[in-house]
Scaffold this motif. Structure first.
Motif: not given
Length: 197
Positions: A102-105, A158-166, A136-144
């Motif tokens: 989930c942290d990847e593109n 900003s770094e946490i966002a990047r580490m979670c695939g955003f 939706q499932k991917l977003i759920t995993y990224r937010i988790g």
């Protein structure tokens, strides 16, 4: 005194083939004269491979299928349930992949192709199996994942966002607030208050 007709129907569409397989082997159909008329028309269409002839044959076959499946709607329900069961392991593998990466593109169309399915059909089966779309499932995993990092990590948002695939912090913050009712900063502060920091 009895007349019997045998139809052999085949298709490359796996979902439609499942529906055809679920049709009763022996059955009476109230619109059999109409079906026979359509069959005859399809057989007598000029067999040269002109575009008009192909479209005409396709239209007759589509009408025949519509009449058959309208009479036996349970076949379509069985097809949907059967397809989810048949692809259960593939769907689980895809879901695990989304969670683990989930942290990847992630290109969801490529995930579908890797699963051996057309992206639209993959999304339909995935949503039926898990109650939410792959996106939706991917977003759920990224937010988790983000919640875990906010809990244990002092890195910038900003770094946490990047580490979670955003790719964008602003989008990450919007999605995070929609799902948790708090911004990432508010969420982190509430955790710190609970810990007495």
């Amino acid at each position: 005194p009895y007349r019997c007709y045998r139809f052999h129907l085949s298709t490359q569409d796996p979902q439609l083939m499942k529906a055809l397989d679920a049709l009763p082997t022996f059955a009476q159909h109230p619109e059999m004269p109409r079906i026979l008329e359509l069959c005859k028309k399809a057989c007598y269409v000029d067999q040269r491979s002109t575009l008009n002839a192909q479209f005409e044959i396709y239209s007759y076959v589509t009408m025949i299928l519509t009449l058959l499946l309208r009479q036996y709607p349970d076949a379509l329900v069985a097809a949907d349930k059967g397809n989810v069961r048949r692809h259960e392991q593939m769907l689980l593998d895809a879901d695990n992949y989304l969670r683990d990466h989930c942290d990847e593109n992630i290109d969801l169309a490529q995930v579908a192709k890797d699963s051996g399915l057309h992206p639209t059909y993959f999304q339909k089966l995935f949503t039926e199996a898990f109650g939410s779309s792959p996106a939706q499932k991917l977003i759920t995993y990224r937010i988790g994942r983000a919640r875990g990092l906010l809990h244990d990590d002092n890195r910038p948002i900003s770094e946490i966002a990047r580490m979670c695939g955003f790719s964008y912090q602003s989008y990450f913050c919007r999605v995070f607030k929609r799902m948790t009712k708090q911004t990432p900063s508010q969420y982190r502060q509430s955790l710190r208050k609970r810990r007495g920091q």
